[in-house]
Design an enzyme around this catalytic site. Structure first.
Site, PDB file in Angstrom:
ATOM      1  N   VAL A   1       0.846  -1.182   0.000  1.00 61.90           N
ATOM      2  CA  VAL A   1       0.000   0.000   0.000  1.00 61.90           C
ATOM      3  C   VAL A   1       0.889   1.243   0.000  1.00 61.90           C
ATOM      4  O   VAL A   1       1.865   1.326   0.751  1.00 61.90           O
ATOM      5  CB  VAL A   1      -0.975   0.003   1.203  1.00 61.90           C
ATOM      6  CG1 VAL A   1      -1.905   1.203   1.143  1.00 61.90           C
ATOM      7  CG2 VAL A   1      -1.785  -1.289   1.225  1.00 61.90           C
TER       8      VAL A   1
ATOM      9  N   ASP B   1     -12.499 -10.240   9.218  1.00 58.66           N
ATOM     10  CA  ASP B   1     -11.130  -9.954   9.628  1.00 58.66           C
ATOM     11  C   ASP B   1     -11.060  -8.647  10.416  1.00 58.66           C
ATOM     12  O   ASP B   1     -10.202  -7.795  10.169  1.00 58.66           O
ATOM     13  CB  ASP B   1     -10.197  -9.897   8.413  1.00 58.66           C
ATOM     14  CG  ASP B   1      -8.734 -10.032   8.823  1.00 58.66           C
ATOM     15  OD1 ASP B   1      -8.479 -10.458   9.976  1.00 58.66           O
ATOM     16  OD2 ASP B   1      -7.847  -9.723   8.008  1.00 58.66           O
TER      17      ASP B   1
END
Ligand SMILES: Nc1ncnc2c1ncn2[C@@H]1O[C@H](COP(=O)(O)OP(=O)(O)OP(=O)(O)O)[C@@H](O)[C@H]1O
Length: 739
Positions: A224, A334
């Protein structure tokens, strides 16, 4: 870190798969009486003519605001559908005036539009709307859609073209005729061939319309980056998705993430703002709003302790975001601190939908149990449940609530066995009735011989009463008792004083991400190692003494060296395996094992919980908070039970591998390959422990024949100790050889 030099994402792209000059439109006409005809003109216009001869389906003009399309008479009949895939018609650009255009209209007023028009090039239209509100499972629409979109061809500035197109939808509402449009829009074939509907109605952004700044995060299958949108000047996060050999299955799983993200639209859920790709590239970037912090990273900053009002503020936002996901038929699967992102104004957004799935509460379908990061995984999943619902996210949320109030993770197991044991010790073991009712796959292995007493109240006696009662329901052993996000939002916790503070009233923190904390730890480790070397070699001439920098000093430096406004140059070597960043950064400082888990209840009450037992405080190399550490790759042919046989770690490769045969559920492609598993503290087949890449692998059968969970844990502990001893020995040996 390697040198950082300015480079656009596009420049990293491998050689083109389709020559730029030849965009390909794929159209299949199911009505065989229609003859496709394509006029190839000069480089301004593209004309497609579909028989009956001389009737045009559409003429695509490279001008910004003109749409040329057939009128109703020129379209294939309702049952003569225009579909995609199949014979390819190659289109080249044509001249400005493309012959007899039946009808011309401007983009934003183009006939009956069921799907919202795309606002402008590079921006995304909202996901296809579904008629049904509430939990969405499948779009209910059926029949023909007429849609209008502005699409941007990659290659050449100001090259928008407008299209009005008609396509059909299958009985589930999935559109089935996109490929031609997608290719014109600039989507690469590898993507649209397997995941057309995920990008349907959207336009790819050009990679060179972003300036990559620096790397800000690393997931199991992604890097990212912080980047600047050169069109708007806005700072964004670009999540670069890695694929293994462009495996279609991998692409499909990524498409699921996109699909899910498009269905969600809430202030407390991260918004997918665009996708960057081009026909030339084999990579994909997801564009998100840039978020400065994550909850795990904040919690790891020395000295940060949240007040009750702040905890309530975070919890409200988490639960609101979750309520939205659940109402839209999405399970996140998650929830954990590093997936709860925060901006500088205190706004929290649930992120990382890589493990998320659609679900229908009224129509249970089998789902994989190997999801959710170990420390936040509910007991039913550890016990192998394949039918579950919102309760899995609520359990994780309960873990977060306790973590925020306690200042550290509450149950930090190193393996599934240990995690379950910690859960039973804190939350009690399920009732006999539950074991019978639930018929969970691993009941025979994990059903303890004695009942574990619940001691949540005792363990967290310092928590405010209203927090305790919310925690009590979120951490209920039986999923049905956990309630819903909506019921949690109505709990007394949010009604008693101190009330939740406003997000804008939260303190402004310096940039802090779990990733930063990992880098910090890694840096500190290197410094320590260097200092150690320096000391041991201080008698040797020419060796410099290294200075050990305390962690908080490093934190400060790290923050200073991460100024938001400075545009760092991008170094391609940072990317992927060539990264100057560690592929497997260590877990944050506060993520040591041991934690609360082993000492919740009074030992004398806990004669069922391996009396006197303390878990080794040895830091497992693959600490469960390190994302890459949790990828589980079951061996082909392995069974679920092997999962309880030990641990291994992911090599850091992409998780978008083929779905393993070991997982019988979600075969329909809804489970991310290697995914579920990614979050495990890798439990693999019974290959025995060993060292690989200097990391400890715990494995080996933990369940002695005829044994019970306590035996298993003891054996487990023994193996861990043995592995640690072996690791030490090997380290010593390496050192000796080195000197
Ligand atoms: N919008 C964003 N703004 C800032 N940072 C982000 C953003 N999205 C992701 N990150 C950072 O990048 C990290 C990895 O992102 P993400 O969790 O989406 O990737 P992943 O590959 O799915 O990871 P995982 O292995 O946990 O599934 C996050 O933990 C976060 O620190």
């Amino acid at each position: 870190m390697g040198c950082i030099c300015s480079k656009s994402a596009e420049e990293e792209a491998p050689p083109p798969e389709i020559p730029k000059a030849l965009p390909v439109l794929s159209v299949t006409l199911s009505n065989k009486s229609l003859n496709p005809f394509v006029s190839i003109k000069n480089d301004e216009n593209i004309t497609i003519t579909v028989a009956p001869p001389k009737q045009k389906v559409g003429s695509f003009s490279r001008t910004n605001s003109i749409i040329s399309s057939s009128g109703a008479s020129s379209r294939p009949k309702e049952n003569g559908t225009t579909q995609t895939s199949g014979p390819l018609m190659q289109l080249e650009s044509g001249r400005k005036k493309s012959g007899p255009i039946v009808h011309t209209q401007s983009l934003r007023s183009s006939g009956p539009i069921h799907l919202p028009p795309i606002k402008k090039s590079g921006q995304l239209a909202p996901a296809p709307s579904h008629k049904k509100s509430g939990p969405l499972v499948q779009p209910q629409t059926q029949g023909r859609h007429v849609r209008s979109a502005t699409v941007g061809l990659s290659g050449g500035a100001n090259n928008d073209l407008t299209v009005e197109e008609a396509h059909d939808v299958d009985p589930s509402g999935n559109a089935i005729g996109f490929s031609g449009e997608h290719v014109i829009a600039g989507w690469p074939a590898w993507l649209t061939e397997v995941a057309g509907e995920a990008v349907h109605g959207w336009l790819p952004r050009r990679a060179d319309s972003f300036e990559k700044l620096n790397k800000i995060g690393q997931g199991t299958y992604s890097n990212v980056y912080k980047a600047r949108d050169l069109e708007t000047g806005k700072i964004v996060a670009l999540k670069k998705v890695r694929f293994v050999n462009m495996d279609p299955e991998s692409v499909r799983f990524m498409a699921r993430e996109i699909h899910i993200l498009r269905r969600l639209d809430h202030p407390n859920v991260i918004k997918l703002e665009g996708i960057v790709t081009s026909r030339m590239s084999h990579s994909l970037y997801l564009v998100f709003q840039y978020m400065e912090h994550d909850l795990a990273g904040l919690a790891a900053v020395p000295g940060i302790k949240f007040t009750e009002a702040q905890v309530k503020c975070y919890m409200l936002q988490i639960l609101r975001g979750l309520e939205h996901c659940h109402n839209r038929g999405v399970l996140h699967r998650d929830i954990k601190g590093s997936n709860l992102l925060l901006d500088d104004n205190g706004n929290l957004k649930i992120a990382d939908f890589g493990l998320a799935t659609f679900f229908d509460p009224n129509q249970r379908q089998p789902l994989t149990s190997r999801v959710v990061t170990l420390w936040y995984r509910p007991p039913e999943l550890l016990l192998g449940a394949t039918e579950y619902g919102v309760a899995v996210d609520l359990w994780s949320t309960g873990c977060i609530l306790a973590e925020l109030l306690a200042g550290k993770p509450i149950m930090s197991g190193r393996t599934e066995v240990e995690q379950l044991h910690k859960i039973f010790k804190l939350c009690g073991s399920p009732s006999d009735d539950y074991w019978k009712r639930s018929k969970l796959p691993h009941t025979t292995i994990f059903k303890p011989q004695h009942q574990y007493r619940r001691c949540v109240g005792e363990a967290f006696k310092d928590f405010p009463q209203s927090a305790l009662s919310l925690l009590d329901s979120l951490l209920a052993i039986e999923p049905e008792s956990r309630g819903t996000a909506t019921s949690a939002l109505q709990s007394d916790f949010f009604r008693t004083k101190p009330l939740a503070c406003d997000p804008s009233a939260l303190p402004k923190y310096p940039p802090s991400k779990e990733y930063d904390a990992k880098l910090r730890d890694e840096e500190a480790r290197k410094q320590r190692a260097a200092a150690h070397k320096g000391r041991s070699g201080s008698n040797k001439p020419g060796k410099k003494e290294s200075k050990v920098i305390p962690a908080d000093e490093l934190q400060k430096r790290n923050m200073q060296s991460n100024p938001k406004s400075v545009s760092e140059k991008y170094d391609p070597s940072e990317d992927d395996s060539g990264s100057g960043f560690p592929i497997d950064p260590p877990g944050p400082a506060n993520m040591h094992t041991g934690g609360f888990g082993s000492t919740w209840c009074n030992k004398k009450d806990d004669n069922r919980a391996v009396p006197g037992r303390t878990y080794s405080s040895v830091r497992v190399a693959n600490g469960p908070q390190s994302k890459n550490d949790r990828t589980y790759r079951p061996q082909p042919g392995s069974t679920d039970l092997h999962n309880f046989a030990g641990a291994s770690r992911n090599s850091g490769q992409a998780r978008y591998n083929r779905l393993d045969v070991a997982d019988p559920v979600e075969k329909n492609g809804l489970d991310r390959p290697g995914s579920s598993h990614k979050k495990d503290l890798g439990i693999s087949s019974n290959v025995g422990y060993g060292m690989k890449n200097k990391r400890i692998h715990y494995s080996g059968p933990l369940m002695p024949p005829g044994g019970n969970m306590e035996d298993m844990l003891r054996e487990h502990e023994r193996q861990i100790q043995q592995a640690v001893r072996k690791a030490r020995l090997e380290k010593e040996k390496t050192k000796k050889n080195f000197y």
